[in-house]
Design a protein around this motif. Structure first.
Motif, PDB file in Angstrom:
ATOM      1  N   HIS A  13       0.690  21.338  12.548  1.00  0.00           N
ATOM      2  CA  HIS A  13      -0.189  22.431  12.156  1.00  0.00           C
ATOM      3  C   HIS A  13       0.517  23.771  12.342  1.00  0.00           C
ATOM      4  N   LEU A  14       1.256  23.912  13.416  1.00  0.00           N
ATOM      5  CA  LEU A  14       1.949  25.168  13.700  1.00  0.00           C
ATOM      6  C   LEU A  14       3.146  25.402  12.794  1.00  0.00           C
ATOM      7  N   CYS A  15       3.934  24.366  12.559  1.00  0.00           N
ATOM      8  CA  CYS A  15       5.225  24.524  11.891  1.00  0.00           C
ATOM      9  C   CYS A  15       5.178  24.403  10.372  1.00  0.00           C
ATOM     10  N   ASP A  16       4.263  23.622   9.852  1.00  0.00           N
ATOM     11  CA  ASP A  16       4.235  23.383   8.418  1.00  0.00           C
ATOM     12  C   ASP A  16       2.835  23.642   7.862  1.00  0.00           C
ATOM     13  N   PRO A  17       2.608  24.845   7.335  1.00  0.00           N
ATOM     14  CA  PRO A  17       1.272  25.184   6.853  1.00  0.00           C
ATOM     15  C   PRO A  17       0.768  24.278   5.730  1.00  0.00           C
ATOM     16  N   LYS A  18       1.677  23.611   5.025  1.00  0.00           N
ATOM     17  CA  LYS A  18       1.250  22.716   3.949  1.00  0.00           C
ATOM     18  C   LYS A  18       0.657  21.418   4.494  1.00  0.00           C
TER      19      LYS A  18
END
Length: 65
Positions: A13-18
């Motif tokens: 959730h933090l690192c990859d908004p997709k």
């Protein structure tokens, strides 16, 4: 949400908004405040739905315990 590895999912959730929920794009999470274990995936989904239907005050009580 439902996950077998909550820490990994939180990092996603933090690192990859997709890969993360749309909510986290505007308001980045700081930490996991509540975890609950259940027997299987089906029970986890049922519990998630039940929690989402709770009023805000009840949800706040869950995370305070």
């Amino acid at each position: 949400g439902v996950s077998t590895d909550p820490e990994r999912r939180f990092i996603e959730h933090l690192c990859d908004p997709k890969k993360g929920a749309k909510f986290f794009r505007s308001d980045s999470p700081e930490k996991i405040v509540y975890l609950e274990s259940v027997e299987n995936y089906s029970e986890a989904l049922k519990r998630e739905i039940a929690i989402k239907k709770l009023p805000r005050k009840s949800k706040q009580q869950l995370i305070m315990n």
